[in-house]
Design a protein around this motif. Structure first.
Motif, PDB file in Angstrom:
ATOM      1  N   ARG A  46      -0.353   0.482   2.740  1.00 32.90           N
ATOM      2  CA  ARG A  46      -0.199   0.280   4.188  1.00 32.90           C
ATOM      3  C   ARG A  46      -0.976   1.360   4.949  1.00 32.90           C
ATOM      4  O   ARG A  46      -2.075   1.110   5.422  1.00 32.90           O
ATOM      5  CB  ARG A  46       1.293   0.270   4.550  1.00 32.90           C
ATOM      6  CG  ARG A  46       1.598  -0.355   5.887  1.00 32.90           C
ATOM      7  CD  ARG A  46       1.392   0.585   7.055  1.00 32.90           C
ATOM      8  NE  ARG A  46       2.293   1.736   7.043  1.00 32.90           N
ATOM      9  CZ  ARG A  46       2.144   2.784   7.853  1.00 32.90           C
ATOM     10  NH1 ARG A  46       1.169   2.830   8.736  1.00 32.90           N
ATOM     11  NH2 ARG A  46       2.966   3.811   7.756  1.00 32.90           N
ATOM     12  N   ASP A  47      -0.483   2.587   5.002  1.00 32.65           N
ATOM     13  CA  ASP A  47      -1.200   3.635   5.749  1.00 32.65           C
ATOM     14  C   ASP A  47      -2.546   3.930   5.073  1.00 32.65           C
ATOM     15  O   ASP A  47      -3.566   4.114   5.730  1.00 32.65           O
ATOM     16  CB  ASP A  47      -0.342   4.908   5.808  1.00 32.65           C
ATOM     17  CG  ASP A  47      -0.539   5.695   7.097  1.00 32.65           C
ATOM     18  OD1 ASP A  47      -1.680   5.725   7.579  1.00 32.65           O
ATOM     19  OD2 ASP A  47       0.425   6.282   7.623  1.00 32.65           O
ATOM     20  N   HIS A 242       6.956  12.041   6.799  1.00 33.44           N
ATOM     21  CA  HIS A 242       5.684  11.318   6.697  1.00 33.44           C
ATOM     22  C   HIS A 242       4.649  12.178   7.408  1.00 33.44           C
ATOM     23  O   HIS A 242       4.624  12.236   8.634  1.00 33.44           O
ATOM     24  CB  HIS A 242       5.875   9.958   7.381  1.00 33.44           C
ATOM     25  CG  HIS A 242       4.653   9.113   7.485  1.00 33.44           C
ATOM     26  ND1 HIS A 242       4.505   7.922   6.806  1.00 33.44           N
ATOM     27  CD2 HIS A 242       3.521   9.248   8.213  1.00 33.44           C
ATOM     28  CE1 HIS A 242       3.345   7.370   7.111  1.00 33.44           C
ATOM     29  NE2 HIS A 242       2.720   8.157   7.973  1.00 33.44           N
ATOM     30  N   HIS A 244       0.754  13.715   8.193  1.00 35.68           N
ATOM     31  CA  HIS A 244      -0.698  13.484   8.152  1.00 35.68           C
ATOM     32  C   HIS A 244      -1.409  14.822   7.994  1.00 35.68           C
ATOM     33  O   HIS A 244      -0.857  15.881   8.286  1.00 35.68           O
ATOM     34  CB  HIS A 244      -1.142  12.701   9.385  1.00 35.68           C
ATOM     35  CG  HIS A 244      -0.890  11.231   9.216  1.00 35.68           C
ATOM     36  ND1 HIS A 244      -1.826  10.379   8.698  1.00 35.68           N
ATOM     37  CD2 HIS A 244       0.221  10.496   9.445  1.00 35.68           C
ATOM     38  CE1 HIS A 244      -1.315   9.148   8.630  1.00 35.68           C
ATOM     39  NE2 HIS A 244      -0.058   9.190   9.077  1.00 35.68           N
ATOM     40  N   ASN A 278      -2.921  10.983   4.527  1.00 39.11           N
ATOM     41  CA  ASN A 278      -1.489  11.293   4.414  1.00 39.11           C
ATOM     42  C   ASN A 278      -1.295  12.355   3.331  1.00 39.11           C
ATOM     43  O   ASN A 278      -2.232  12.666   2.594  1.00 39.11           O
ATOM     44  CB  ASN A 278      -0.724  10.043   3.962  1.00 39.11           C
ATOM     45  CG  ASN A 278      -0.587   9.007   5.049  1.00 39.11           C
ATOM     46  OD1 ASN A 278      -1.561   8.432   5.503  1.00 39.11           O
ATOM     47  ND2 ASN A 278       0.627   8.763   5.480  1.00 39.11           N
TER      48      ASN A 278
HETATM   49 ZN    ZN Z   1       1.073   7.429   9.169  1.00 41.01          ZN
END
Ligand code: ZN
Ligand code: KIV
Length: 542
Positions: A46-47, A242, A244, A278
């Motif tokens: 996804r990301d 989560h 980055h 990420n």
């Molecule tokens: Zn993200």
């Protein structure tokens, strides 16, 4: 001798470890089996897949999902089903096929998004819906154009909606690291009350500093009254992070959060993801394994699968792993200076804090050459994670002999390149039958190409700016397909002038980016194969 906790750690953190059970790790070092498990939530599909140029087709996503299940991640975030029919179908087939991990679908706090996400995972053994909305002043005012009260309402009603269709609901207050603290606590409390089972704290723009991010997690645990045992839940809400990597601190921030009590890390293989990416899964997992003594935690990841997973993701997305990348780079366990080599030969742990075999570096005792048999090849392929038999093994063996005739020794990287080349993820409308090029400083480069289509071999010739350009023009004439070439790169799979060349091309079609790969000891042949591979994928996707 073991890693002695008291010589390495903050003494203030130690006494509570003393009564915990002890095991031995592969270093034969004394290791404490910690009480606190950290869940690994993988968002590569996804990301990670949001990165421009990393587009994967459904078959490739499924292959990665299977490998993530083998790696034993706790959650696979498979996609964002509202974004396209392709994404919906891919999430839905992963949800149906993959057993073991929870399969999660992402949704904005919008009714149609949540419906679509819940629909995509409805046939899953362990489904999860993940809803998110921006909660920082910047996001609410600048992007959403909503008041904090309106955002709160959207968050609560989306969690309630998701909960009515799926037991596991994760809520992410996006841009938490820049949000007003009081408001953040209120949103978290209200969404837990609405039924969220996981609260994920994103540092969406990679702004946080480790100490500060750890403190944010501590503060949330202290100031959100129902975070321990949610009003609706018998078990405590899972607190996730989560991060980055915009400032290169995603791994440090995630680990600071674990130290502060977070019990889930969201991450991607090879640190893929929006912008700078990420948190890298392999980094946090190995940090927790190697320094579990300090972090007071463990994961259930099968770390021996890390290298194969990293290589698979790199090959399928077309994003190379830098040689010096922690854990999975080709140099991560290579010692070049004389002093280091001497130290490692005398006692490996002088310069190695991890056992290479723990991350899947395989030391082979079998050297593969032109004299190696099919069985030796099959055995090595299986060690590398490729289970081949029948026709696939026959084709790979034939290719292997071809390469082995040209090289003294065939290395693992060569084998990976051959296998990837021989196992296309889509039907081969066209395949390269032969190629003949002529070029030189005084000649116009020309290429003659034969492409097989069914039982027929179609031949064309063309000239171009160079031999690759000429080959691509000849291929265009045969396929009749209009191709926009966006990117071309060539890498050597191994060292030496007889190395296999791996070519990666990106072509564009209707706003989609399609990746093609080809490998050969002849770089013009590898280039032609990569181009034909991309065209086959393009035709298959139509
Ligand atoms: Zn993200
Ligand atoms: O970075 C972010 O905030 C996200 C959310 C959807 C969790 O990716």
């Amino acid at each position: 001798m073991g890693l002695k906790a008291d010589s390495l750690n903050d003494p203030g953190d130690l006494p509570h470890l003393k009564n915990l059970p002890h095991t031995r790790n592969s270093e034969n070092q004394e290791e404490v089996k910690m009480a606190r498990k950290v869940f690994i939530f993988d968002t590569t599909l996804r990301d990670g897949e949001q990165v421009p140029g990393a587009s994967l087709n459904a078959a490739e996503k499924m292959e990665i999902a299977r490998q993530l299940a083998k790696l034993n991640v706790d959650v696979i975030e498979a996609g964002n089903p509202i974004s396209s029919l392709e994404d919906f179908e891919s999430v839905s087939s992963i949800a149906q096929e993959i057993k073991g991990p929870v399969i999660c679908a992402l949704a904005r706090c919008i009714e149609a998004d949540v419906d679509r996400a819940a629909e995509a995972v409805k046939d899953c053994e362990k489904p999860m819906v993940h809803v998110y909305i921006g909660v920082s002043g910047i996001h609410m005012k600048g992007q959403l154009r909503k008041t904090p009260e309106e955002v709160m309402k959207m968050a609560v009603s989306s969690v309630q909606q998701a909960k009515s269709m799926c037991h596991e609901v994760e809520f992410s207050p996006m841009d938490s690291a820049r949000a007003d603290r009081g408001y953040l606590y209120e949103v978290i409390e209200a969404t837990i009350e609405a039924g969220a089972t996981v609260i994920n704290i994103p540092d969406t723009v990679g702004y946080a500093i480790p100490e500060q991010f750890g403190q944010l997690i501590r503060d949330i645990r202290q100031n959100v009254p129902n975070i321990g045992v949610g009003a609706r839940h018998a078990v405590p809400v899972r607190l996730s992070v989560h991060c980055h990597d915009d400032l290169g601190m995603a791994t440090s921030n995630s680990l600071a959060a674990v130290k502060a009590g977070a019990t889930q890390i969201e991450c991607c293989i090879n640190g893929m993801g929006e912008r700078a990416g990420n948190t890298a899964l392999e980094e946090v997992v190995m940090a927790i394994k190697t320094r579990g003594d300090y972090l007071d935690a463990y994961t259930d990841i099968r770390t021996q699968e890390l290298i194969s997973t990293s290589r698979l993701v790199s090959r399928l997305t077309g994003f190379p792993v830098p040689p010096n990348k922690a854990i999975v780079g080709t140099n991560a366990f290579a010692h070049s200076s004389g002093v280091h080599q001497d130290g490692v030969l005398k006692e490996r742990t002088t310069y190695e804090i991890m056992n290479p075999q723990d991350v899947g570096v395989q030391a082979s005792e079998i050297i593969l050459t032109a004299r190696s048999g099919r069985h030796a090849l099959q055995h090595r392929l299986s060690e590398l994670g490729y289970e081949l038999s029948g026709d696939q093994l026959d084709r790979t063996y034939e290719r292997f002999l071809n390469v082995a005739d040209k090289k003294k020794q065939v290395f693992d990287e060569d084998l990976a390149a051959i296998v990837e080349d021989e196992l296309p993820s889509v039907p081969q409308t066209f395949s390269l039958d032969y190629i003949q090029v002529s070029s030189g400083t005084r000649f116009v480069p020309t290429a003659t190409i034969g492409l097989r289509k069914g039982d027929e071999v179609i031949q064309e010739a063309a000239y171009g700016d160079g031999p690759v350009d000429a080959a691509y023009k000849a291929i265009d004439k045969i396929t009749g397909v209009k191709v926009e070439l966006a990117d071309y790169s060539l890498n050597a799979a191994t060292k030496g002038k007889d190395a296999m060349g791996e070519v990666l091309v990106r072509i564009r079609d209707d706003g989609r980016t399609i990746i093609g790969r080809g490998a050969s000891t002849d770089i013009i042949e590898a280039s032609a194969k990569a181009y034909v591979n991309a065209i086959n994928k393009m035709l298959h996707g139509k």
